[in-house]
Scaffold this motif. Sequence first.
Motif, PDB file in Angstrom:
ATOM      1  N   THR A   4      28.776  38.862  46.846  1.00 11.18           N
ATOM      2  CA  THR A   4      29.577  40.283  46.823  1.00 11.18           C
ATOM      3  C   THR A   4      31.197  39.649  46.362  1.00 11.18           C
ATOM      4  O   THR A   4      31.828  39.160  46.920  1.00 11.18           O
ATOM      5  N   ILE A   5      31.650  40.324  45.199  1.00 16.27           N
ATOM      6  CA  ILE A   5      32.976  39.870  44.560  1.00 16.27           C
ATOM      7  C   ILE A   5      33.630  41.154  44.754  1.00 16.27           C
ATOM      8  O   ILE A   5      33.310  42.313  44.031  1.00 16.27           O
ATOM      9  N   LEU A   6      34.890  41.119  45.258  1.00 15.05           N
ATOM     10  CA  LEU A   6      36.079  42.155  45.280  1.00 15.05           C
ATOM     11  C   LEU A   6      36.909  41.971  44.142  1.00 15.05           C
ATOM     12  O   LEU A   6      37.576  40.993  44.030  1.00 15.05           O
ATOM     13  N   VAL A   7      36.895  42.938  43.264  1.00 10.74           N
ATOM     14  CA  VAL A   7      37.723  42.769  41.881  1.00 10.74           C
ATOM     15  C   VAL A   7      38.991  43.749  42.132  1.00 10.74           C
ATOM     16  O   VAL A   7      38.741  44.979  42.491  1.00 10.74           O
ATOM     17  N   VAL A   8      40.332  43.139  42.184  1.00  7.49           N
ATOM     18  CA  VAL A   8      41.432  43.818  42.398  1.00  7.49           C
ATOM     19  C   VAL A   8      42.339  44.111  41.177  1.00  7.49           C
ATOM     20  O   VAL A   8      42.798  42.868  40.687  1.00  7.49           O
ATOM     21  N   ASP A   9      42.381  45.363  40.738  1.00  9.38           N
ATOM     22  CA  ASP A   9      43.248  45.223  39.384  1.00  9.38           C
ATOM     23  C   ASP A   9      43.367  46.787  39.196  1.00  9.38           C
ATOM     24  O   ASP A   9      42.581  47.538  39.448  1.00  9.38           O
ATOM     25  N   ASP A  53      32.409  38.078  49.597  1.00 11.37           N
ATOM     26  CA  ASP A  53      32.397  36.443  49.480  1.00 11.37           C
ATOM     27  C   ASP A  53      33.619  36.075  48.619  1.00 11.37           C
ATOM     28  O   ASP A  53      34.148  34.839  49.137  1.00 11.37           O
ATOM     29  N   MET A  54      34.158  36.759  47.748  1.00 14.21           N
ATOM     30  CA  MET A  54      35.363  36.272  47.130  1.00 14.21           C
ATOM     31  C   MET A  54      36.061  37.263  46.453  1.00 14.21           C
ATOM     32  O   MET A  54      35.720  38.478  46.440  1.00 14.21           O
ATOM     33  N   VAL A  55      37.350  36.855  46.104  1.00 11.86           N
ATOM     34  CA  VAL A  55      38.182  37.974  45.560  1.00 11.86           C
ATOM     35  C   VAL A  55      38.574  37.642  44.342  1.00 11.86           C
ATOM     36  O   VAL A  55      39.025  36.402  44.005  1.00 11.86           O
ATOM     37  N   VAL A  56      38.911  38.714  43.182  1.00 11.03           N
ATOM     38  CA  VAL A  56      39.174  38.155  41.912  1.00 11.03           C
ATOM     39  C   VAL A  56      40.346  39.196  41.723  1.00 11.03           C
ATOM     40  O   VAL A  56      40.080  40.271  41.743  1.00 11.03           O
ATOM     41  N   SER A  57      41.630  38.692  41.799  1.00 15.58           N
ATOM     42  CA  SER A  57      42.782  39.562  41.851  1.00 15.58           C
ATOM     43  C   SER A  57      43.911  39.425  40.780  1.00 15.58           C
ATOM     44  O   SER A  57      44.115  38.217  40.540  1.00 15.58           O
ATOM     45  N   LYS A  72      47.918  37.496  52.722  1.00 14.80           N
ATOM     46  CA  LYS A  72      47.462  38.021  53.768  1.00 14.80           C
ATOM     47  C   LYS A  72      45.790  37.536  54.063  1.00 14.80           C
ATOM     48  O   LYS A  72      45.483  37.396  55.000  1.00 14.80           O
ATOM     49  N   LEU A  73      45.254  37.190  52.830  1.00 16.35           N
ATOM     50  CA  LEU A  73      43.826  36.806  53.007  1.00 16.35           C
ATOM     51  C   LEU A  73      44.026  35.483  53.629  1.00 16.35           C
ATOM     52  O   LEU A  73      42.876  35.051  54.392  1.00 16.35           O
ATOM     53  N   GLN A  74      44.842  34.369  53.404  1.00 18.48           N
ATOM     54  CA  GLN A  74      44.803  33.407  53.793  1.00 18.48           C
ATOM     55  C   GLN A  74      45.083  33.256  55.306  1.00 18.48           C
ATOM     56  O   GLN A  74      45.042  32.411  56.183  1.00 18.48           O
ATOM     57  N   LYS A  80      38.963  34.513  52.256  1.00 18.41           N
ATOM     58  CA  LYS A  80      38.282  34.667  51.070  1.00 18.41           C
ATOM     59  C   LYS A  80      38.584  33.862  50.085  1.00 18.41           C
ATOM     60  O   LYS A  80      39.888  33.529  49.837  1.00 18.41           O
ATOM     61  N   SER A  81      37.588  33.329  49.407  1.00 17.84           N
ATOM     62  CA  SER A  81      37.986  32.178  48.384  1.00 17.84           C
ATOM     63  C   SER A  81      38.527  33.338  47.030  1.00 17.84           C
ATOM     64  O   SER A  81      37.845  34.213  46.908  1.00 17.84           O
ATOM     65  N   THR A  82      39.475  33.061  46.621  1.00 12.91           N
ATOM     66  CA  THR A  82      40.406  34.055  45.892  1.00 12.91           C
ATOM     67  C   THR A  82      40.543  33.247  44.419  1.00 12.91           C
ATOM     68  O   THR A  82      41.258  32.300  44.104  1.00 12.91           O
ATOM     69  N   ILE A  83      40.163  34.064  43.324  1.00 12.74           N
ATOM     70  CA  ILE A  83      40.460  33.706  42.185  1.00 12.74           C
ATOM     71  C   ILE A  83      41.648  34.774  41.658  1.00 12.74           C
ATOM     72  O   ILE A  83      41.619  35.867  41.739  1.00 12.74           O
TER      73      ILE A  83
END
Length: 416
Positions: A4-9, A53-57, A72-74, A80-83
């Motif tokens: 599951t990928i959270l895309v933040v844009d 599972d991960m965040v693309v921001s 905040k995520l850290q 969450k592993s973040t790109i």
Amino acid sequence: MTATILVVDDEPDLEALVLQKFRRQIRDGVVSFVFAHDGVEALESIAEHPHVDMVVSDINMPRMDGLSLLAKLQEAEDKKSTIIVSAYGDMSNIRTAMNRGAFDFLTKPIDFADLETTIQKTIRHVEMLREARRRQAEAERAHASLSRYFSPEIAKRLASHGESNGMEVQWREIATIFTDITGFTTLVESAAPETLGELLNEYVGGMTEIVFEHEGTVAKIIGDAIQVLFNAPGDQPDFATRAVACAHDLDAWAEGFRERWKAKGVDFGATRIGAHAGPALVGNFGGNRFFDYTAYGDTVNTAARLEAANKHLGTRICVSASIAKGAENFRGRPVGDLVLRGRSEPLRAFEPLKAEKFDAPATAQYSEAFAKLESGDVAAMPAFAALVGMHADDALAGFHLKRLLNGAKGVRMQLE
């Protein structure tokens, strides 16, 4: 596993574009997407979807930017592993993102082939983290379960997944303690089963807790008898010191236990303790189907004989010279040179004492009388007689006086 990928844009067309480009992977259950338009919305989304599972921001967004979101995520327990996505050439923000714990970064405009490769790499990383956490949880559960039945050090080693857990048979320098209860057989024959069960469970439980507090290993419990090891399986350079301290605490706890049950009308015997240090064969002797971590050898037999010697000496704790010499700041008084059952050579033994008793005038008086006995001075008998006259409860002094009255000389004595 579906990642599951959270895309933040905040770009309005990005959601439709991502769903279009990854439609095959979505259909095959490889990935699923959740979308947010800024950092605040992203945190709310993670609260609603903790399985992300991960965040693309992106970095530049209203209300809360990508770098603040990353921080905040850290801070969260479940990181969450973040790109991080940044404009091409914005190396300052990219360096800040990596320093704050970003797993990877991409540049805008987004190359979706590059995005797919980066997501696949991140998924593999997430799976590795998840497997590591699973193994850690399994090890913790195994350790918690094993700790109900084994000494903590043994439980820790059994729960580990290394090639060798240190349970293999080997020669080690150890200190070993044996404990036993006087008159236990008579108690077994006379006590009601429910009373005996409660009594013995409380006794063994309390005694083993004392051992664990000193980081000792309980090797055997046979009825009322307990065998304890130090410097096995783990290294404990101060094993003799630990053994003496443990023996004192076991004695104090056992005497308190005895008094509590005496008040209930149960005549529970005194606990006798013997300790010796030296080489022993230590390890798991249970074969392939059973686990029996214990020690064998003359060191172990000698500790058991010293425990039994208390019966003749009138003491509750008797330790060898190897324990006395190895223990830091050892306080005690000499018992004599004991020729124990099964041995031809005498062994110097000591009764360890707590500081307050060691510093008492009676101990100095005993030492003077013992020195006379050791040197063959005829004044030894009146010296011990005077000591017993002042301290009738000094069983060890009484033991030596009785020997002298029966014609014995010196400090060498044969014990059966």
